[in-house]
Design an enzyme around this catalytic site. Structure first.
Site, short mmCIF file in Angstrom:
data_model
loop_
_atom_site.label_atom_id
_atom_site.label_comp_id
_atom_site.label_asym_id
_atom_site.label_seq_id
_atom_site.Cartn_x
_atom_site.Cartn_y
_atom_site.Cartn_z
N LYS A 272 102.09 47.83 -26.37
CA LYS A 272 102.61 46.52 -25.94
C LYS A 272 101.46 45.53 -25.82
O LYS A 272 100.36 45.89 -25.38
CB LYS A 272 103.29 46.66 -24.58
N ARG B 254 95.99 61.30 -63.85
CA ARG B 254 95.91 60.04 -63.08
C ARG B 254 97.20 59.75 -62.31
O ARG B 254 97.11 59.31 -61.16
CB ARG B 254 95.49 58.88 -63.99
N GLN C 247 105.34 38.85 -35.24
CA GLN C 247 105.64 38.81 -36.68
C GLN C 247 104.44 39.20 -37.55
O GLN C 247 104.61 39.83 -38.61
CB GLN C 247 106.14 37.41 -37.05
N GLY D 80 91.38 48.26 -31.52
CA GLY D 80 90.16 49.03 -31.21
C GLY D 80 90.37 50.53 -31.36
O GLY D 80 89.46 51.24 -31.81
N GLN E 243 93.88 48.04 -38.49
CA GLN E 243 94.06 46.74 -37.83
C GLN E 243 95.22 46.80 -36.83
O GLN E 243 95.12 46.27 -35.72
CB GLN E 243 94.33 45.67 -38.90
N GLU F 85 88.09 59.96 -60.98
CA GLU F 85 89.00 59.91 -62.16
C GLU F 85 89.08 58.51 -62.76
O GLU F 85 90.14 58.06 -63.20
CB GLU F 85 90.39 60.46 -61.81
N VAL G 291 82.18 67.11 -65.86
CA VAL G 291 81.87 66.15 -66.92
C VAL G 291 80.81 65.15 -66.45
O VAL G 291 79.81 64.91 -67.13
CB VAL G 291 83.15 65.43 -67.41
N THR G 292 80.98 64.56 -65.26
CA THR G 292 80.05 63.53 -64.76
C THR G 292 78.64 64.10 -64.61
O THR G 292 78.45 65.27 -64.26
CB THR G 292 80.54 63.01 -63.40
N GLU G 293 77.67 63.23 -64.88
CA GLU G 293 76.24 63.61 -64.73
C GLU G 293 75.54 62.54 -63.89
O GLU G 293 76.07 61.44 -63.71
CB GLU G 293 75.60 63.69 -66.12
C1 LIG Z 1 83.91 62.75 -54.19
C2 LIG Z 1 83.79 62.68 -55.68
C3 LIG Z 1 84.41 63.64 -56.45
C4 LIG Z 1 84.25 63.63 -57.84
N1 LIG Z 1 84.79 64.65 -58.59
C5 LIG Z 1 84.46 64.74 -59.92
C6 LIG Z 1 84.84 65.90 -60.68
O1 LIG Z 1 85.49 66.83 -60.19
N2 LIG Z 1 84.44 65.97 -61.98
C7 LIG Z 1 83.72 64.98 -62.58
O2 LIG Z 1 83.38 65.12 -63.76
N3 LIG Z 1 83.37 63.85 -61.88
C8 LIG Z 1 83.71 63.72 -60.58
N4 LIG Z 1 83.35 62.61 -59.85
C9 LIG Z 1 82.61 61.54 -60.52
C10 LIG Z 1 83.40 60.23 -60.63
O3 LIG Z 1 84.38 60.35 -61.62
C11 LIG Z 1 82.37 59.11 -60.88
O4 LIG Z 1 81.66 58.93 -59.68
C12 LIG Z 1 83.04 57.83 -61.30
O5 LIG Z 1 83.60 57.96 -62.58
C13 LIG Z 1 82.07 56.65 -61.29
O6 LIG Z 1 80.88 56.96 -61.92
P1 LIG Z 1 79.48 56.65 -61.20
O7 LIG Z 1 79.54 57.22 -59.85
O8 LIG Z 1 78.40 57.09 -62.10
O9 LIG Z 1 79.45 55.08 -61.04
P2 LIG Z 1 78.97 54.06 -62.16
O10 LIG Z 1 79.57 54.40 -63.47
O11 LIG Z 1 77.50 53.93 -62.09
O12 LIG Z 1 79.65 52.71 -61.63
C14 LIG Z 1 79.10 51.93 -60.60
C15 LIG Z 1 79.97 50.69 -60.46
O13 LIG Z 1 79.94 49.93 -61.68
C16 LIG Z 1 81.27 49.74 -62.14
N5 LIG Z 1 81.27 49.76 -63.61
C17 LIG Z 1 80.67 50.66 -64.43
N6 LIG Z 1 80.92 50.35 -65.71
C18 LIG Z 1 81.68 49.24 -65.72
C19 LIG Z 1 82.27 48.44 -66.73
N7 LIG Z 1 82.13 48.72 -68.03
N8 LIG Z 1 83.00 47.36 -66.35
C20 LIG Z 1 83.16 47.06 -65.04
N9 LIG Z 1 82.63 47.78 -64.02
C21 LIG Z 1 81.91 48.86 -64.36
C22 LIG Z 1 82.07 50.89 -61.55
O14 LIG Z 1 83.46 50.56 -61.49
C23 LIG Z 1 81.44 51.02 -60.18
O15 LIG Z 1 81.99 50.06 -59.31
C24 LIG Z 1 83.53 62.58 -58.46
C25 LIG Z 1 82.93 61.59 -57.67
C26 LIG Z 1 83.04 61.64 -56.31
C27 LIG Z 1 82.32 60.59 -55.48
#
Ligand SMILES: Cc1cc2nc3c(=O)[nH]c(=O)nc-3n(C[C@H](O)[C@H](O)[C@H](O)COP(=O)(O)OP(=O)(O)OC[C@H]3O[C@@H](n4cnc5c(N)ncnc54)[C@H](O)[C@@H]3O)c2cc1C
Length: 296
Positions: free
Chosen positions: A183, A157, A193, A254, A250, A277, A38-40
């Site tokens: 130790k 999730r 503590q 080291g 922590q 996710e 899904v992600t691009e």
């Molecule tokens: C190792 C890995 C595995 C993955 N696997 C999959 C997969 O199998 N399938 C798939 O489809 N995707 C996958 N992803 C994609 C993943 O779901 C996205 O990277 C994630 O949703 C964040 O999108 P982005 O990287 O574009 O960050 P961005 O959307 O650009 O976000 C950058 C920052 O801005 C913050 N942000 C963005 N919008 C808002 C908002 N409205 N309010 C507050 N903060 C915001 C985010 O929280 C983040 O801190 C994977 C990513 C990684 C790194």
């Protein structure tokens, strides 16, 4: 396995029996992988910004676009793909979900990404160039893509959050063992503590996280809407896991910072739970929306 679950879930929810039989049934008989694509490059948190298109041509759709960060991409037999079938409507009925075989012409899976943690996981970009997909491979009906892609998260999730609980528990167990052996100032460090309180915090938060996972899962089992509770579990457990693993480093001092010991790896593995996710910020956005918009 978790990435398999993510790709399978929308298919379980929306696909025809024929599509389930073709793509899910073999996965109950032999080890097979699939991926949720899904992600691009330009659409992560903001899934609605995706730009991959699927154009209907007779009894086929032609898909063009790029997906990024796709877990399992290099080992998957098929992809769950969401593409735009109506660039105006977008998330309001303009996104459609497809199953695309990994070996179909026009599908290119790129190099394995070098990530900070969870390095055994296979994350890659995928390009779709004039990929012809039969219309029967639409999951649900045209326009269902957004709904199905998002609905899957209520199931997955809590499972991702459970993974974070497991990583945190491992870090705590290593920290406890080390605190009994190491130790300083003439006594095991757990009897300082500051160290035992740090580990007590770990134990409390791991238990709280586990209960949130169980709550979200149990609600889904009863057929009750659990979107907010899934986000509680995902955000809490991801953030908790990061804190527990950092604190475990922590406790090791080291030695914690060195790759001869296991906790630095767990700390690197923990970080991604706050990103994939739906990031920890996006979980809070969902919780806010559930409280103020839906709840009202
Ligand atoms: C190792 C890995 C595995 C993955 N696997 C999959 C997969 O199998 N399938 C798939 O489809 N995707 C996958 N992803 C994609 C993943 O779901 C996205 O990277 C994630 O949703 C964040 O999108 P982005 O990287 O574009 O960050 P961005 O959307 O650009 O976000 C950058 C920052 O801005 C913050 N942000 C963005 N919008 C808002 C908002 N409205 N309010 C507050 N903060 C915001 C985010 O929280 C983040 O801190 C994977 C990513 C990684 C790194």
């Amino acid at each position: 396995m978790e990435a398999n679950g993510l790709a399978q879930q929308p298919v379980i929810l929306g696909a025809t029996d024929a599509l389930k039989k073709k793509y899910l049934e073999p996965m109950t008989e032999e080890l097979q992988m699939c991926a949720y694509a899904v992600t691009e490059p330009g659409a992560g948190s903001d899934v609605q910004a995706l730009s991959t298109t699927a154009v209907r041509k007779g009894d086929k759709y032609v898909i063009n676009g790029n997906k990024m960060w796709i877990t399992n991409a290099g080992v998957a037999k098929w992809f769950f793909v969401v593409a735009l079938t109506d660039t105006e409507k977008r998330a309001r009925g303009g996104m459609t979900a497809f199953i695309v075989d990994a070996d179909w012409p026009g599908v290119t899976v790129h190099k394995k990404e070098q990530n900070l943690g969870q390095r055994a996981s296979d994350t890659r970009a995928i390009t779709f160039e004039d990929v012809e997909v039969p219309a029967e491979n639409v999951v649900g009906v045209e326009g269902d893509g957004w709904k199905l892609a998002m609905a899957a998260f209520d199931y997955t999730r809590p499972a991702v959050a459970s993974g974070a609980v497991g990583v945190a528990r491992a870090a705590m167990e290593y920290a406890m063992q080390y605190a009994m052996e190491r130790k300083a100032f003439g006594k095991p460090i757990f009897s300082h503590q500051a160290i035992s309180f740090m580990i007590a915090e770990m134990a409390m938060n791991i238990d709280a996280g586990r209960l949130l996972c169980w709550q979200a899962g149990e609600m889904k089992d009863r057929g009750v809407r659990n979107t907010m509770q899934s986000s509680f579990a995902k955000a809490f457990c991801a953030d908790m896991c990061m804190k527990v693993c950092t604190d475990a480093v922590q406790v090791f001092g080291g030695y914690g910072y060195n790759c001869e010991y296991p906790v630095e790896k767990l700390m690197r593995d923990a970080k991604i739970f706050q990103i994939y996710e739906g990031t920890s910020q996006i979980q809070r956005l969902i919780i806010g929306r559930e409280l103020f918009v839906r709840g009202r």
